[in-house]
Design a protein around this motif. Structure first.
Motif, PDB file in Angstrom:
ATOM      1  N   LEU A 110       0.671  -1.154  -0.302  1.00 57.15           N
ATOM      2  CA  LEU A 110      -0.123   0.237   0.592  1.00 57.15           C
ATOM      3  C   LEU A 110       0.501   1.287  -0.167  1.00 57.15           C
ATOM      4  O   LEU A 110       1.960   1.642   1.252  1.00 57.15           O
ATOM      5  N   CYS A 111       0.439   1.828  -0.911  1.00 57.78           N
ATOM      6  CA  CYS A 111       1.620   3.538  -0.923  1.00 57.78           C
ATOM      7  C   CYS A 111       0.424   4.194  -0.567  1.00 57.78           C
ATOM      8  O   CYS A 111      -0.037   4.938  -1.094  1.00 57.78           O
ATOM      9  N   GLY A 112       1.287   5.179   0.643  1.00 57.39           N
ATOM     10  CA  GLY A 112       0.659   6.459   1.055  1.00 57.39           C
ATOM     11  C   GLY A 112       0.867   7.654   0.299  1.00 57.39           C
ATOM     12  O   GLY A 112       2.089   7.826  -0.441  1.00 57.39           O
ATOM     13  N   HIS A 113       0.226   8.555  -0.002  1.00 50.85           N
ATOM     14  CA  HIS A 113       0.544   9.958  -0.089  1.00 50.85           C
ATOM     15  C   HIS A 113       0.040  11.237   0.230  1.00 50.85           C
ATOM     16  O   HIS A 113      -0.394  11.323   1.805  1.00 50.85           O
ATOM     17  N   TYR A 114       0.074  12.359   0.468  1.00 52.38           N
ATOM     18  CA  TYR A 114      -0.414  13.498   1.457  1.00 52.38           C
ATOM     19  C   TYR A 114       0.156  12.899   2.295  1.00 52.38           C
ATOM     20  O   TYR A 114       1.640  12.765   3.296  1.00 52.38           O
ATOM     21  N   LYS A 115      -0.377  13.436   3.994  1.00 56.36           N
ATOM     22  CA  LYS A 115       0.127  12.855   5.188  1.00 56.36           C
ATOM     23  C   LYS A 115       0.166  10.972   5.130  1.00 56.36           C
ATOM     24  O   LYS A 115       0.079  11.055   6.755  1.00 56.36           O
ATOM     25  N   GLY A 116      -0.480  10.780   4.697  1.00 55.75           N
ATOM     26  CA  GLY A 116      -0.560   8.740   4.761  1.00 55.75           C
ATOM     27  C   GLY A 116      -1.877   8.310   4.737  1.00 55.75           C
ATOM     28  O   GLY A 116      -3.237   9.695   4.680  1.00 55.75           O
ATOM     29  N   VAL A 117      -2.125   7.408   5.259  1.00 57.67           N
ATOM     30  CA  VAL A 117      -3.524   7.019   5.361  1.00 57.67           C
ATOM     31  C   VAL A 117      -3.579   7.184   6.870  1.00 57.67           C
ATOM     32  O   VAL A 117      -3.225   7.564   8.000  1.00 57.67           O
ATOM     33  N   ASP A 118      -5.281   7.048   7.054  1.00 57.06           N
ATOM     34  CA  ASP A 118      -5.960   6.941   8.733  1.00 57.06           C
ATOM     35  C   ASP A 118      -5.667   6.118   9.054  1.00 57.06           C
ATOM     36  O   ASP A 118      -5.463   4.891   7.924  1.00 57.06           O
ATOM     37  N   GLN A 119      -4.869   6.306  10.278  1.00 53.25           N
ATOM     38  CA  GLN A 119      -4.727   5.715  10.953  1.00 53.25           C
ATOM     39  C   GLN A 119      -4.475   3.872  11.503  1.00 53.25           C
ATOM     40  O   GLN A 119      -4.388   2.969  11.776  1.00 53.25           O
ATOM     41  N   ARG A 120      -6.504   4.500  11.412  1.00 50.18           N
ATOM     42  CA  ARG A 120      -7.109   2.767  10.882  1.00 50.18           C
ATOM     43  C   ARG A 120      -6.554   1.620  10.401  1.00 50.18           C
ATOM     44  O   ARG A 120      -6.858   0.286  10.051  1.00 50.18           O
ATOM     45  N   ILE A 121      -6.477   2.082   9.113  1.00 42.77           N
ATOM     46  CA  ILE A 121      -5.492   1.275   8.273  1.00 42.77           C
ATOM     47  C   ILE A 121      -4.525   0.874   8.916  1.00 42.77           C
ATOM     48  O   ILE A 121      -4.619  -0.956   8.441  1.00 42.77           O
ATOM     49  N   ARG A 122      -3.837   1.180   9.293  1.00 45.47           N
ATOM     50  CA  ARG A 122      -2.551   0.346   9.517  1.00 45.47           C
ATOM     51  C   ARG A 122      -2.392  -0.445  10.966  1.00 45.47           C
ATOM     52  O   ARG A 122      -2.236  -1.249  11.261  1.00 45.47           O
ATOM     53  N   ASP A 123      -3.953   0.102  11.633  1.00 49.69           N
ATOM     54  CA  ASP A 123      -4.069  -0.358  12.506  1.00 49.69           C
ATOM     55  C   ASP A 123      -4.674  -1.973  12.251  1.00 49.69           C
ATOM     56  O   ASP A 123      -4.924  -2.951  13.083  1.00 49.69           O
ATOM     57  N   HIS A 124      -5.916  -2.038  11.318  1.00 49.45           N
ATOM     58  CA  HIS A 124      -6.287  -3.121  11.071  1.00 49.45           C
ATOM     59  C   HIS A 124      -6.220  -4.097  10.237  1.00 49.45           C
ATOM     60  O   HIS A 124      -6.781  -4.838   9.734  1.00 49.45           O
ATOM     61  N   GLU A 129       5.167  -2.263   7.936  1.00 47.11           N
ATOM     62  CA  GLU A 129       5.830  -1.292   7.994  1.00 47.11           C
ATOM     63  C   GLU A 129       6.859  -0.470   7.357  1.00 47.11           C
ATOM     64  O   GLU A 129       7.500  -0.922   7.882  1.00 47.11           O
ATOM     65  N   ILE A 130       7.225  -0.710   5.963  1.00 46.08           N
ATOM     66  CA  ILE A 130       8.864   0.198   5.909  1.00 46.08           C
ATOM     67  C   ILE A 130       8.837   1.176   5.103  1.00 46.08           C
ATOM     68  O   ILE A 130       8.458   1.824   4.439  1.00 46.08           O
ATOM     69  N   SER A 131      10.681   1.437   5.943  1.00 43.49           N
ATOM     70  CA  SER A 131      10.855   3.034   5.122  1.00 43.49           C
ATOM     71  C   SER A 131      12.126   2.487   4.444  1.00 43.49           C
ATOM     72  O   SER A 131      12.259   1.566   4.661  1.00 43.49           O
ATOM     73  N   ILE A 132      12.102   3.405   3.054  1.00 45.52           N
ATOM     74  CA  ILE A 132      13.306   3.198   2.642  1.00 45.52           C
ATOM     75  C   ILE A 132      14.277   3.583   2.996  1.00 45.52           C
ATOM     76  O   ILE A 132      15.818   3.893   2.260  1.00 45.52           O
ATOM     77  N   GLY A 133      14.568   4.325   4.449  1.00 43.95           N
ATOM     78  CA  GLY A 133      15.152   5.536   3.831  1.00 43.95           C
ATOM     79  C   GLY A 133      15.089   6.466   5.426  1.00 43.95           C
ATOM     80  O   GLY A 133      13.508   6.823   4.730  1.00 43.95           O
ATOM     81  N   ASP A 134      15.430   7.265   5.779  1.00 40.09           N
ATOM     82  CA  ASP A 134      15.425   8.603   6.282  1.00 40.09           C
ATOM     83  C   ASP A 134      15.463  10.261   5.489  1.00 40.09           C
ATOM     84  O   ASP A 134      15.738  10.860   6.034  1.00 40.09           O
ATOM     85  N   TYR A 135      14.518   9.675   4.858  1.00 42.33           N
ATOM     86  CA  TYR A 135      14.337  11.262   4.076  1.00 42.33           C
ATOM     87  C   TYR A 135      12.889  11.103   3.681  1.00 42.33           C
ATOM     88  O   TYR A 135      12.476   9.859   3.540  1.00 42.33           O
ATOM     89  N   VAL A 136      11.920  11.717   3.307  1.00 45.27           N
ATOM     90  CA  VAL A 136      10.651  11.967   2.323  1.00 45.27           C
ATOM     91  C   VAL A 136      10.526  11.837   1.257  1.00 45.27           C
ATOM     92  O   VAL A 136      11.118  13.510   0.887  1.00 45.27           O
ATOM     93  N   LEU A 137       9.515  10.801   0.883  1.00 46.28           N
ATOM     94  CA  LEU A 137       9.371  11.031  -0.521  1.00 46.28           C
ATOM     95  C   LEU A 137       8.239  11.513  -0.500  1.00 46.28           C
ATOM     96  O   LEU A 137       7.716  12.034  -0.077  1.00 46.28           O
ATOM     97  N   THR A 138       7.348  11.791  -2.406  1.00 45.28           N
ATOM     98  CA  THR A 138       5.868  12.381  -2.224  1.00 45.28           C
ATOM     99  C   THR A 138       5.219  11.098  -1.948  1.00 45.28           C
ATOM    100  O   THR A 138       3.782  11.484  -1.668  1.00 45.28           O
ATOM    101  N   GLY A 139       5.745  10.372  -1.600  1.00 47.73           N
ATOM    102  CA  GLY A 139       4.632   9.034  -1.824  1.00 47.73           C
ATOM    103  C   GLY A 139       5.497   7.893  -1.975  1.00 47.73           C
ATOM    104  O   GLY A 139       6.159   7.716  -2.075  1.00 47.73           O
ATOM    105  N   GLY A 140       4.478   6.601  -1.788  1.00 49.82           N
ATOM    106  CA  GLY A 140       5.493   5.113  -1.370  1.00 49.82           C
ATOM    107  C   GLY A 140       5.682   5.090  -2.516  1.00 49.82           C
ATOM    108  O   GLY A 140       6.047   3.659  -3.028  1.00 49.82           O
ATOM    109  N   GLU A 141       4.719   5.362  -3.701  1.00 57.10           N
ATOM    110  CA  GLU A 141       4.733   4.588  -5.574  1.00 57.10           C
ATOM    111  C   GLU A 141       6.444   4.264  -5.200  1.00 57.10           C
ATOM    112  O   GLU A 141       7.154   2.540  -5.638  1.00 57.10           O
ATOM    113  N   LEU A 142       7.558   4.913  -5.548  1.00 62.13           N
ATOM    114  CA  LEU A 142       9.070   4.732  -5.852  1.00 62.13           C
ATOM    115  C   LEU A 142       9.179   4.143  -4.833  1.00 62.13           C
ATOM    116  O   LEU A 142      10.582   2.993  -4.734  1.00 62.13           O
TER     117      LEU A 142
END
Ligand code: ADE
Length: 225
Positions: A110-124, A129-142
């Motif tokens: 699941l690729c997030g965009h903007y501020k990300g997805v509603d926390q309840r998607i993450r919870d349920h 949850e994966i980060s590819i590094g300590d920097y912020v991309l415009t979205g999860g696609e790359l």
């Protein structure tokens, strides 16, 4: 293996995962890639997929309904080993995780965009949850493309030289030694003699030594683990 990617921008995957080794893996039937446009699942009459954050603050949040309906539909069709959410606040992606994921049958990303997805998607729904590094991309696609590439190349049969994935940087905890090819002398730039010696034991020892020196210089943190 089957990878389902859930995104607001499926066209972002047209480049990276449809070329070269990735394309061959798909053509050989070793991996199936499916891209799903989250917007196709919204019940909002204006096709909206995001909304303002409760509590205020800048940035939109991806709403639950289209994502939940899409995940439910996919889960009703088959079992998934992991539902992965790409986010800068996830665990840092590394070779060890790629190795584990390459053994899965079906995964969803699941690729997030903007501020990300509603926390309840993450919870349920989300199991990893994966980060590819300590920097912020415009979205999860790359980030999803990076993770998919790292996983797919480990699937047996994808790489033409089966052993080459095993000698990658990080597989043994060290960076890779330098590599050379013909010509042995390019305008006076010479290949180290040992590589031309034909003595495999000496070559292996040289490579090990070089890998260790490189790691000590560039990534000393890898030697601490
Ligand atoms: N989405 C935005 N930035 C990201 C990152 N660094 N890793 C994974 N997903 C992301």
């Amino acid at each position: 293996m089957r990878i389902d990617i859930l995104t607001l921008f499926p066209e972002m995957f047209e480049g990276p995962l449809t070329q070269s080794i990735m394309k061959r893996a798909v053509d050989k039937g070793l991996v199936e890639m499916h891209f799903h446009d989250i917007r196709d699942y919204t019940l909002d009459k204006h096709k909206k997929v995001d909304d303002y954050a409760f509590g205020g603050g800048a940035g939109m949040v991806m709403t639950i309904q289209p994502i939940a309906d899409l995940i439910d539909k996919l889960k009703a069709e088959r079992d998934y080993d992991q539902v992965i959410y790409m986010t800068p606040d996830g665990q840092r992606f590394e070779q060890r995780i790629a190795n584990t994921l390459s053994l899965c049958g079906n995964i969803m990303i699941l690729c997030g965009h903007y501020k990300g997805v509603d926390q309840r998607i993450r919870d349920h729904y989300v199991t990893m949850e994966i980060s590819i590094g300590d920097y912020v991309l415009t979205g999860g696609e790359l980030a999803a493309a990076v993770v998919s590439d790292a996983i797919i190349r480990l699937i047996p049969g994808v790489m033409s030289d089966e052993t080459s994935a095993l000698t990658d940087s990080f597989q043994d905890g060290l960076l890779s030694p330098p590599v050379y090819t013909r010509p042995a002398d390019y305008n006076g730039w010479k290949v180290p003699d040992v590589l031309l010696s034909g003595n495999q034991a000496m070559i292996d020892e040289w490579r090990e030594q070089q890998a260790y020196e490189r790691t000590k210089q560039i990534r000393p943190d890898l030697l601490e683990d």
